[in-house]
Design a protein around this motif. Structure first.
Motif, mmCIF file in Angstrom:
data_model
loop_
_atom_site.group_PDB
_atom_site.id
_atom_site.type_symbol
_atom_site.label_atom_id
_atom_site.label_comp_id
_atom_site.label_asym_id
_atom_site.label_seq_id
_atom_site.Cartn_x
_atom_site.Cartn_y
_atom_site.Cartn_z
ATOM 1 N N ASN A 56 42.997 3.660 12.648
ATOM 2 C CA ASN A 56 41.532 4.077 11.958
ATOM 3 C C ASN A 56 40.715 2.856 11.256
ATOM 4 O O ASN A 56 39.894 3.297 10.782
ATOM 5 N N ASN A 57 41.271 1.873 12.387
ATOM 6 C CA ASN A 57 40.302 0.464 11.290
ATOM 7 C C ASN A 57 39.135 0.607 12.160
ATOM 8 O O ASN A 57 39.361 1.153 13.183
ATOM 9 N N GLU A 58 38.242 0.423 10.625
ATOM 10 C CA GLU A 58 37.020 0.594 11.704
ATOM 11 C C GLU A 58 37.091 -0.333 12.355
ATOM 12 O O GLU A 58 35.858 -0.390 13.562
ATOM 13 N N VAL A 59 37.732 -1.793 12.548
ATOM 14 C CA VAL A 59 36.562 -3.047 13.132
ATOM 15 C C VAL A 59 38.838 -3.521 14.006
ATOM 16 O O VAL A 59 39.544 -3.545 12.835
ATOM 17 N N LYS A 60 38.015 -2.653 15.210
ATOM 18 C CA LYS A 60 39.755 -2.790 15.902
ATOM 19 C C LYS A 60 40.313 -5.042 16.189
ATOM 20 O O LYS A 60 39.624 -5.485 16.417
ATOM 21 N N LEU A 61 41.125 -5.320 15.001
ATOM 22 C CA LEU A 61 42.115 -6.166 15.907
ATOM 23 C C LEU A 61 43.042 -6.351 16.714
ATOM 24 O O LEU A 61 43.924 -6.077 16.786
ATOM 25 N N GLU A 62 42.376 -7.098 17.819
ATOM 26 C CA GLU A 62 43.002 -7.131 18.949
ATOM 27 C C GLU A 62 44.252 -8.581 18.881
ATOM 28 O O GLU A 62 43.823 -9.216 17.998
ATOM 29 N N ARG A 63 44.682 -8.460 20.183
ATOM 30 C CA ARG A 63 45.932 -9.442 20.060
ATOM 31 C C ARG A 63 45.512 -11.020 20.059
ATOM 32 O O ARG A 63 45.542 -11.669 19.344
ATOM 33 N N ILE A 64 44.016 -10.998 20.357
ATOM 34 C CA ILE A 64 43.202 -12.504 20.076
ATOM 35 C C ILE A 64 42.725 -12.919 18.304
ATOM 36 O O ILE A 64 43.104 -13.800 17.942
ATOM 37 N N GLY A 65 42.817 -11.813 18.598
ATOM 38 C CA GLY A 65 42.550 -11.265 15.982
ATOM 39 C C GLY A 65 43.768 -12.105 15.925
ATOM 40 O O GLY A 65 43.923 -12.764 14.742
ATOM 41 N N VAL A 66 45.201 -11.383 15.756
ATOM 42 C CA VAL A 66 46.009 -11.921 15.583
ATOM 43 C C VAL A 66 46.713 -12.912 15.411
ATOM 44 O O VAL A 66 46.640 -14.033 15.081
ATOM 45 N N LYS A 67 45.956 -13.534 16.721
ATOM 46 C CA LYS A 67 46.427 -14.742 17.536
ATOM 47 C C LYS A 67 45.787 -16.048 16.513
ATOM 48 O O LYS A 67 46.163 -17.099 15.426
ATOM 49 N N ALA A 68 44.117 -15.098 15.844
ATOM 50 C CA ALA A 68 43.284 -16.256 14.896
ATOM 51 C C ALA A 68 43.593 -16.615 13.753
ATOM 52 O O ALA A 68 44.870 -17.437 12.884
ATOM 53 N N PHE A 69 43.979 -15.296 13.352
ATOM 54 C CA PHE A 69 44.838 -15.390 12.039
ATOM 55 C C PHE A 69 46.147 -15.653 11.466
ATOM 56 O O PHE A 69 46.013 -16.440 10.725
#
Length: 253
Positions: A56-69
């Motif tokens: 349901n997230n408007e912006v998809k948080l992909e694996r690369i985003g998890v690593k960045a955070f």
């Protein structure tokens, strides 16, 4: 070292750090798979992975985003912590009366038979006050990291061209007297980690060691200039001598 050599080393370091982050995510995902329905988030990486799976997230948080955070949490929390501890020791060496009061508090609460633990910090208000005063005098991130406008927009009558460098400031409803890690949605993601590192590290450095300047240097001669950037470290690194002040057996691992 020439520029090409420096860039090569940074690429190697970045690749190694990416391998480390991949390992961290794999470990967390493996635990989720083992525990299945009983799984509950235990840390920030778990929360990020949970968000990444939310359809349901408007912006998809992909694996690369998890690593960045995750990288932001580690880098922001540790770098800001070490910089602030260095500023704290620098300021305290110039005020031995404050060091004496802090040690009196820790000797009473902790004693001289063990190191300070994270759970002890809530019982050390004077040490916490020292940390706050250090952050007030030397905010480690006075400005948040700049962002880039991905498209042309108009904000309150101002045209912001695509590609403009933007400084995000969001302090609505916050206390303007002390914002060392920024505020609002754009505050430093490593704030909680950084604060714990600062409080526990500084408490143990003050509790476990007596500090003095080398070569008969006087406190008033200590260089307190800073370097301005995304963070504000000391221009000249602190050089001090440490002597154990607790029972000798606690220094042996």
């Amino acid at each position: 070292m020439d520029v090409q050599g420096y860039v090569k080393r940074m690429k190697i370091l970045g690749k190694k750090f990416d391998i480390f982050l991949e390992h961290v995510l794999d470990e967390h995902n493996a635990r989720r798979e083992i525990e299945k329905e009983k799984w509950v988030p235990k840390d920030m990486v778990d929360v990020l992975l949970q968000l990444a799976d939310d359809p349901n997230n408007e912006v998809k948080l992909e694996r690369i985003g998890v690593k960045a955070f995750t990288q932001d949490l580690l880098a922001g929390g540790t770098e800001s912590g070490t910089t602030t501890v260095e500023w704290a020791i620098s300021e305290l060496i110039r005020r031995p009366d404050i060091i004496a009061k802090a040690r009196e508090e820790m000797d009473h609460v902790i004693g001289k038979e063990r190191w300070v633990q994270e759970k002890d910090i809530q019982n050390l208000p004077y040490v916490c006050a020292i940390v706050k005063e250090t952050l007030r005098l030397h905010p480690v991130t006075p400005f948040l990291a700049p962002h880039l406008a991905r498209e042309q927009v108009k904000i309150k009558g101002y045209d912001i061209p695509k590609g403009s460098v933007v400084l995000n400031i969001d302090v609505k409803g916050q206390d303007f007297e002390l914002l060392p890690f920024g505020s609002g949605r754009r505050m430093c993601p490593g704030y909680n980690l950084g604060l714990k590192i600062i409080e526990t590290s500084l408490a143990n450095l003050l509790h476990g060691f007596a500090w003095k300047l080398p070569n008969n240097m006087k406190p008033q001669d200590l260089d307190m200039d800073e370097v301005y950037g995304l963070s504000t470290p000391k221009k000249v690194s602190l050089s001090v001598c440490a002597e154990p002040r607790l029972c000798h057996h606690i220094y042996h691992i």
